[in-house]
Design a protein around this motif. Structure first.
Motif, PDB file in Angstrom:
ATOM      1  N   GLU A   1      85.434 -57.209 -53.650  1.00  0.00           N
ATOM      2  CA  GLU A   1      86.044 -58.534 -53.582  1.00  0.00           C
ATOM      3  C   GLU A   1      85.159 -59.567 -54.256  1.00  0.00           C
TER       4      GLU A   1
ATOM      5  N   GLN B   1      99.542 -57.599 -57.653  1.00  0.00           N
ATOM      6  CA  GLN B   1      99.911 -57.427 -56.246  1.00  0.00           C
ATOM      7  C   GLN B   1      99.567 -56.033 -55.750  1.00  0.00           C
TER       8      GLN B   1
ATOM      9  N   ALA C   1      95.830 -55.895 -55.218  1.00  0.00           N
ATOM     10  CA  ALA C   1      95.433 -56.633 -54.020  1.00  0.00           C
ATOM     11  C   ALA C   1      95.793 -55.866 -52.751  1.00  0.00           C
ATOM     12  N   GLU C   2      96.979 -55.244 -52.739  1.00  0.00           N
ATOM     13  CA  GLU C   2      97.378 -54.460 -51.571  1.00  0.00           C
ATOM     14  C   GLU C   2      96.462 -53.251 -51.403  1.00  0.00           C
TER      15      GLU C   2
ATOM     16  N   ARG D   1      93.313 -53.116 -52.181  1.00  0.00           N
ATOM     17  CA  ARG D   1      92.059 -53.608 -51.588  1.00  0.00           C
ATOM     18  C   ARG D   1      92.223 -53.871 -50.091  1.00  0.00           C
ATOM     19  N   ARG D   2      93.373 -54.439 -49.707  1.00  0.00           N
ATOM     20  CA  ARG D   2      93.612 -54.712 -48.287  1.00  0.00           C
ATOM     21  C   ARG D   2      93.635 -53.411 -47.481  1.00  0.00           C
ATOM     22  N   VAL D   3      94.386 -52.419 -47.970  1.00  0.00           N
ATOM     23  CA  VAL D   3      94.464 -51.127 -47.286  1.00  0.00           C
ATOM     24  C   VAL D   3      93.081 -50.478 -47.222  1.00  0.00           C
ATOM     25  N   ASN D   4      92.305 -50.624 -48.280  1.00  0.00           N
ATOM     26  CA  ASN D   4      90.969 -50.029 -48.305  1.00  0.00           C
ATOM     27  C   ASN D   4      90.047 -50.690 -47.284  1.00  0.00           C
ATOM     28  N   ARG D   5      90.101 -52.013 -47.187  1.00  0.00           N
ATOM     29  CA  ARG D   5      89.268 -52.727 -46.211  1.00  0.00           C
ATOM     30  C   ARG D   5      89.629 -52.302 -44.787  1.00  0.00           C
ATOM     31  N   ALA D   6      90.935 -52.286 -44.513  1.00  0.00           N
ATOM     32  CA  ALA D   6      91.371 -51.924 -43.164  1.00  0.00           C
ATOM     33  C   ALA D   6      91.012 -50.480 -42.849  1.00  0.00           C
TER      34      ALA D   6
ATOM     35  N   ASN E   1      85.954 -46.569 -52.213  1.00  0.00           N
ATOM     36  CA  ASN E   1      87.094 -46.275 -51.345  1.00  0.00           C
ATOM     37  C   ASN E   1      86.860 -44.955 -50.619  1.00  0.00           C
TER      38      ASN E   1
ATOM     39  N   GLU F   1      96.547 -45.616 -42.726  1.00  0.00           N
ATOM     40  CA  GLU F   1      96.142 -45.683 -41.317  1.00  0.00           C
ATOM     41  C   GLU F   1      96.407 -44.355 -40.611  1.00  0.00           C
TER      42      GLU F   1
END
Length: 369
Positions: free
Chosen positions: A205, A277, A280-281, A283-288, A310, A353
């Motif tokens: 990020e 998009q 960005a999604e 990266r979000r999935v990777n962080r979570a 990742n 998840e």
């Protein structure tokens, strides 16, 4: 009696072992009789989002042209990359994944009597390509599983032609900051090519890591290699590229195969680069997913190497091979990394998840056995 073609191969190739990829789902299904739908693969740092709809549309639109050769110069893709990252097309070399770029570098600048410097626990392609070229591998011991940049500088001598550094590093996930990179580049002799491998940079990020592309004007001996196989989700199509000075790119293009990136990959890459998009999604999935795995591993009393990729390298504190075998029996594929000098570790890719939860539960079962 037939000739011994191994003995006839060039010396650098004779002692090589083939690169071992992550076990495919179908292979595990055949071996253990497990339904493929029950298998979770977290071994190859693949994007868990699934194909980008824009990419699928672009690929479908290209299917009617399969009897035509690809554009050997990759004009549209290079123009797209140049526009996206503020480069000139003549700075870009396209590859069949970033592995191809690494191999091109070795073919152009490594040979008997020369050496390449890289870190312990670094990507397996560096020693493979170096040895195949007949050059010497100068492997510098790691510090906390990461690059010892000062030690790598000390390893450079008059025969050093290439230095490979990765940020983040695979398989450890370790990284270094802008100050460390600049200090390193300031001190590397101008005649030595520095390959900065940024295959996982898109999972970071903001300014967490230095952007190697920003240093190209300042350091003419720098080459930045990247891939669209990971964050952009094009692993099955194999698309990578490098950015460098036009002179370095010219040398690479003298040995690059003219059709090393196929037609479907070319149009897919252009479509993927247009979709912020999806990135960005991812990266979000990777962080979570990273947070989910870290919490689960902590509950199991395990340690891991902090990562900016990742994936996580998990230390089991004992020989990881039996644990890996147990996970396979549970239908979960991860990556043993004993070949990287890390026999107590398994590398696990960040999945969805549900996939992450399945891995953690399977790991709990195997550890309790």
């Amino acid at each position: 009696m037939s000739a011994d073609f191994l003995a006839l191969a060039v010396p650098g190739v004779q002692k090589l072992s083939p690169y071992v990829t992550g076990k495919p789902i179908d292979e595990l299904a055949r071996e253990l009789g497990i339904e493929p739908a029950r298998i979770v693969k977290l071994a190859s740092n693949e994007n868990p989002l699934g194909p980008n709809p824009r990419v699928l549309e672009a690929v479908r639109g290209e299917l009617s042209e399969l009897t035509r050769y690809p554009d050997g110069s990759g004009f549209r893709l290079k123009a797209k990359l140049a526009e996206r990252f503020g480069l000139k097309s003549e700075q870009i070399t396209l590859g069949n994944g970033s592995n191809d770029i690494i191999d091109l570098v070795a073919r152009c600048w490594l040979a008997p009597g020369r050496n390449a410097v890289f870190s312990a626990h670094a990507f397996a392609a560096y020693p493979l390509c170096t040895q195949a070229a007949g050059a010497e591998s100068r492997v510098v011991p790691a510090v906390d599983y990461g690059h010892d940049l000062d030690g790598m500088l000390e390893a450079i001598d008059e025969q050093t032609a290439v230095v490979f550094i990765a940020n983040p590093n695979n398989p450890t996930g370790t990284w270094f900051g802008a100050q460390a990179l600049e200090s390193f580049l300031d001190r590397v002799p101008e005649r030595v090519l520095v390959v900065l491998d940024e295959a996982y940079i898109e999972f970071t990020e903001g300014d967490e890591l230095p952007n190697g592309l920003n240093y190209l004007d300042r350091y003419p001996n720098l080459l930045v290699s990247r891939t669209l196989c990971k964050a952009y989700g094009l692993a099955g199509l194999r698309v990578g590229y490098s950015a460098s000075s036009p002179q370095i790119a010219d040398v690479l293009n003298r040995v690059r195969q003219p059709f090393n990136v196929n037609s479907l990959a070319l149009v897919a890459a252009c479509a993927a680069l247009d979709d912020e998009q999806y990135l960005a999604e991812g990266r979000r999935v990777n962080r979570a997913g990273m947070a989910q795995l870290e919490q689960g591993l902590a509950e199991l009393g395990l340690k891991w190497i902090p990562s900016r990729g990742n994936f996580l390298a998990v230390d089991l504190g004992r020989d990881a091979a039996p644990i890996n075998a147990g996970l396979l029996r549970e239908g979960v594929i991860v990556r043993p990394i004993a070949g990287y000098g890390m026999p107590t570790f398994l590398r696990v890719s960040i999945g969805t998840e549900q996939e992450n939860a399945r891995f953690l539960e399977a790991l709990r079962v195997v550890l309790d056995q």
